[in-house]
Scaffold this active site. Structure first.
Site, PDB file in Angstrom:
ATOM      1  N   LYS A 115       0.821  -1.218   0.000  1.00 61.45           N
ATOM      2  CA  LYS A 115       0.000   0.000   0.000  1.00 61.45           C
ATOM      3  C   LYS A 115       0.850   1.261   0.000  1.00 61.45           C
ATOM      4  O   LYS A 115       0.442   2.282  -0.556  1.00 61.45           O
ATOM      5  CB  LYS A 115      -0.943   0.005   1.210  1.00 61.45           C
ATOM      6  CG  LYS A 115      -2.129  -0.943   1.063  1.00 61.45           C
ATOM      7  CD  LYS A 115      -3.210  -0.595   2.066  1.00 61.45           C
ATOM      8  CE  LYS A 115      -4.411  -1.493   1.929  1.00 61.45           C
ATOM      9  NZ  LYS A 115      -5.414  -1.226   2.963  1.00 61.45           N
ATOM     10  N   LYS A 197      -4.298 -10.984  -5.747  1.00 59.18           N
ATOM     11  CA  LYS A 197      -5.497 -11.102  -4.918  1.00 59.18           C
ATOM     12  C   LYS A 197      -6.623 -10.234  -5.487  1.00 59.18           C
ATOM     13  O   LYS A 197      -6.365  -9.126  -5.974  1.00 59.18           O
ATOM     14  CB  LYS A 197      -5.139 -10.609  -3.504  1.00 59.18           C
ATOM     15  CG  LYS A 197      -6.189 -10.846  -2.458  1.00 59.18           C
ATOM     16  CD  LYS A 197      -5.825 -10.165  -1.140  1.00 59.18           C
ATOM     17  CE  LYS A 197      -6.022  -8.677  -1.235  1.00 59.18           C
ATOM     18  NZ  LYS A 197      -5.973  -7.950   0.039  1.00 59.18           N
ATOM     19  N   LYS A 200     -10.945  -4.570  -4.344  1.00 60.26           N
ATOM     20  CA  LYS A 200     -11.813  -3.549  -4.903  1.00 60.26           C
ATOM     21  C   LYS A 200     -11.029  -2.344  -5.408  1.00 60.26           C
ATOM     22  O   LYS A 200     -11.527  -1.550  -6.217  1.00 60.26           O
ATOM     23  CB  LYS A 200     -12.823  -3.108  -3.855  1.00 60.26           C
ATOM     24  CG  LYS A 200     -14.009  -2.492  -4.512  1.00 60.26           C
ATOM     25  CD  LYS A 200     -15.073  -2.025  -3.607  1.00 60.26           C
ATOM     26  CE  LYS A 200     -15.899  -0.993  -4.335  1.00 60.26           C
ATOM     27  NZ  LYS A 200     -16.443  -0.012  -3.422  1.00 60.26           N
TER      28      LYS A 200
HETATM   29  P1  TYM Z   1     -10.283  -6.046   4.592  1.00 58.59           P
HETATM   30  O1  TYM Z   1     -11.314  -5.017   4.835  1.00 58.59           O
HETATM   31  O2  TYM Z   1      -9.254  -5.791   3.553  1.00 58.59           O
HETATM   32  O3  TYM Z   1     -10.972  -7.431   4.267  1.00 58.59           O
HETATM   33  C1  TYM Z   1     -11.976  -7.984   5.094  1.00 58.59           C
HETATM   34  C2  TYM Z   1     -11.842  -9.492   5.120  1.00 58.59           C
HETATM   35  O4  TYM Z   1     -11.918 -10.024   3.795  1.00 58.59           O
HETATM   36  C3  TYM Z   1     -10.792 -10.856   3.543  1.00 58.59           C
HETATM   37  N1  TYM Z   1     -10.433 -10.734   2.120  1.00 58.59           N
HETATM   38  C4  TYM Z   1     -10.299 -11.774   1.280  1.00 58.59           C
HETATM   39  N2  TYM Z   1     -10.433 -13.095   1.467  1.00 58.59           N
HETATM   40  C5  TYM Z   1     -10.247 -13.900   0.402  1.00 58.59           C
HETATM   41  N3  TYM Z   1      -9.911 -13.448  -0.827  1.00 58.59           N
HETATM   42  C6  TYM Z   1      -9.747 -12.123  -1.066  1.00 58.59           C
HETATM   43  N4  TYM Z   1      -9.432 -11.692  -2.291  1.00 58.59           N
HETATM   44  C7  TYM Z   1      -9.957 -11.219   0.022  1.00 58.59           C
HETATM   45  N5  TYM Z   1      -9.901  -9.874   0.138  1.00 58.59           N
HETATM   46  C8  TYM Z   1     -10.186  -9.594   1.420  1.00 58.59           C
HETATM   47  C9  TYM Z   1      -9.698 -10.309   4.451  1.00 58.59           C
HETATM   48  O5  TYM Z   1      -8.709 -11.264   4.701  1.00 58.59           O
HETATM   49  C10 TYM Z   1     -10.482  -9.939   5.685  1.00 58.59           C
HETATM   50  O6  TYM Z   1     -10.668 -11.054   6.526  1.00 58.59           O
HETATM   51  N6  TYM Z   1      -7.162  -5.300   8.391  1.00 58.59           N
HETATM   52  C11 TYM Z   1      -8.413  -5.912   8.013  1.00 58.59           C
HETATM   53  C12 TYM Z   1      -9.606  -5.411   8.793  1.00 58.59           C
HETATM   54  C13 TYM Z   1      -9.466  -5.498  10.285  1.00 58.59           C
HETATM   55  C14 TYM Z   1      -9.568  -6.675  11.065  1.00 58.59           C
HETATM   56  C15 TYM Z   1      -9.437  -6.242  12.417  1.00 58.59           C
HETATM   57  C16 TYM Z   1      -9.764  -8.025  10.761  1.00 58.59           C
HETATM   58  C17 TYM Z   1      -9.275  -4.464  11.124  1.00 58.59           C
HETATM   59  N7  TYM Z   1      -9.269  -4.890  12.420  1.00 58.59           N
HETATM   60  C18 TYM Z   1      -9.489  -7.152  13.466  1.00 58.59           C
HETATM   61  C19 TYM Z   1      -9.805  -8.940  11.825  1.00 58.59           C
HETATM   62  C20 TYM Z   1      -9.667  -8.502  13.147  1.00 58.59           C
HETATM   63  C21 TYM Z   1      -8.666  -5.608   6.558  1.00 58.59           C
HETATM   64  O7  TYM Z   1      -8.196  -4.642   6.035  1.00 58.59           O
HETATM   65  O8  TYM Z   1      -9.557  -6.435   5.972  1.00 58.59           O
END
Ligand code: TYM
Length: 333
Positions: A115, A197, A200
């Site tokens: 990022k 991956k 969005k």
């Molecule tokens: P975020 O918002 O990017 O994604 C949310 C969840 O979706 C999963 N994910 C995917 N899984 C499979 N294939 C993909 N292409 C894909 N893209 C996204 C992510 O692994 C995630 O589980 N840092 C985290 C948000 C967060 C969080 C937390 C998660 C903040 N605090 C505490 C767990 C516990 C994030 O940016 O996810």
């Protein structure tokens, strides 16, 4: 006496409409685990500020993310769904944990490396310390289990390191959480570049499918998905990454395993296969889209959910925060 349920915690960034990667990798597991755990699900709006945002879009996307989770099956009678910014303990604990986290370990995070490339010269401090806020999210609730997609595994390992370090330095304070990564869908790849991956923020809108995409758009995006010059529907991540990704998506949407899928499309071309994947995904998303449209009109219901969950999360989070403040030696009257 009824046994106390273990605590499950997860979060998602408010991108407005999530991708099928978010859905199959995380949200679907959340929905399925709701009965067995005491669940907290958080729309992490503070994390969203680590990249540039237009205020009115962030507000709208946060609201729509919240109702999408409800539409996808998060049940407010069973689980606690809330906004990160409504619980000030998150930002406070993040600061405290920043004082127990190391530059070296944060600099090694692959998400930061990826990022920060996009932010040019002025990389925000928030982007760098992003995983510390995530650790605070998880540790505040004494979470046992954290269901995430594969890309968040490294952040979870860091959370465990920070928690153990703190516990060793003072005394047991935080529960050490375990990751939960689903067998299927933990890493859904781009439809255009299957070595990447699905995300969005991809510039190519044909690379991802969102939970809001209309049926015809979904089917079109799958028809355009990159495959290979072979004709066989066969699972082989290395040699056939595009086809394997489509098989994984199809498997997530239908519950069929790879062997059955290979058999189903034996002797048929990729055209039929891609259409079937598109239709299966559209069928999966249709009820979520319908429920989303209903919930969007019911502002009073949403307000009630937010008020209840905010009160509950503040109580739970402040218990842990109070403990931490005492242990590190902050003065109290
Ligand atoms: P975020 O918002 O990017 O994604 C949310 C969840 O979706 C999963 N994910 C995917 N899984 C499979 N294939 C993909 N292409 C894909 N893209 C996204 C992510 O692994 C995630 O589980 N840092 C985290 C948000 C967060 C969080 C937390 C998660 C903040 N605090 C505490 C767990 C516990 C994030 O940016 O996810």
């Amino acid at each position: 006496m009824e046994e106390k349920k273990k605590i499950l915690y997860s979060g998602i960034q408010p991108s407005g409409s999530f991708t099928i990667g978010n859905y199959f990798g995380a949200i679907k597991n959340w929905v399925n685990l709701q009965d067995d755990y005491d669940c907290y699900f958080c729309v992490v709006d503070l994390h969203a500020l680590t990249v540039p945002q237009v205020p009115k879009d962030l507000r709208k996307n946060s609201f729509e993310s919240f109702i999408t989770l409800l539409a996808a099956g998060i049940d407010p009678e069973k689980s606690t769904l809330y906004f990160q910014s409504h619980v000030s303990a998150h930002a406070e604990l993040a600061w405290l944990l920043n004082c127990y986290s190391y530059m070296g370990e944060l600099g090694r995070m692959t998400q930061f490396k990826d990022k920060s490339k996009k932010q040019g010269e002025n990389i925000r401090v928030g982007l760098y310390s992003y995983p510390v806020l995530m650790a605070a999210d998880i540790l505040l609730y004494q979470s046992d289990l954290v269901p995430v997609g594969e890309d968040q595994k490294q952040h979870l390992e860091l959370t465990r390191d920070i928690a153990s370090r703190f516990n060793n330095l003072y005394s047991p304070t935080f529960k050490i959480p375990e990751p939960y990564i689903g067998k299927k869908g933990a890493r859904i790849m781009s439809l255009q570049e299957p070595e990447k991956k699905m995300s969005k923020s991809d510039e190519n809108i044909n690379a991802f499918v969102t939970l809001q995409d209309p049926r015809d758009v979904i089917i079109k995006k799958f028809k355009r998905a990159i495959t290979d010059s072979d004709t066989q529907v066969r699972f082989d991540r290395k040699e056939k990454p595009g086809v394997s990704n489509l098989m994984e998506i199809y498997s997530c949407a239908t519950g069929k395993d790879f062997k059955d899928i290979e058999k189903e499309f034996e002797g048929k071309g990729y055209g039929d296969f891609k259409t079937a994947v598109g239709e299966a995904v559209a069928d999966t998303l249709a009820p979520i889209q319908k429920r989303f449209a209903e919930l969007k009109e019911d502002k009073a219901y949403i307000k009630e959910i937010v008020e209840n969950s905010t009160a509950k999360t503040n109580r739970a989070a402040n218990r842990t925060l109070g403990k931490v403040k005492r242990k590190v030696g902050l003065f109290e009257v």
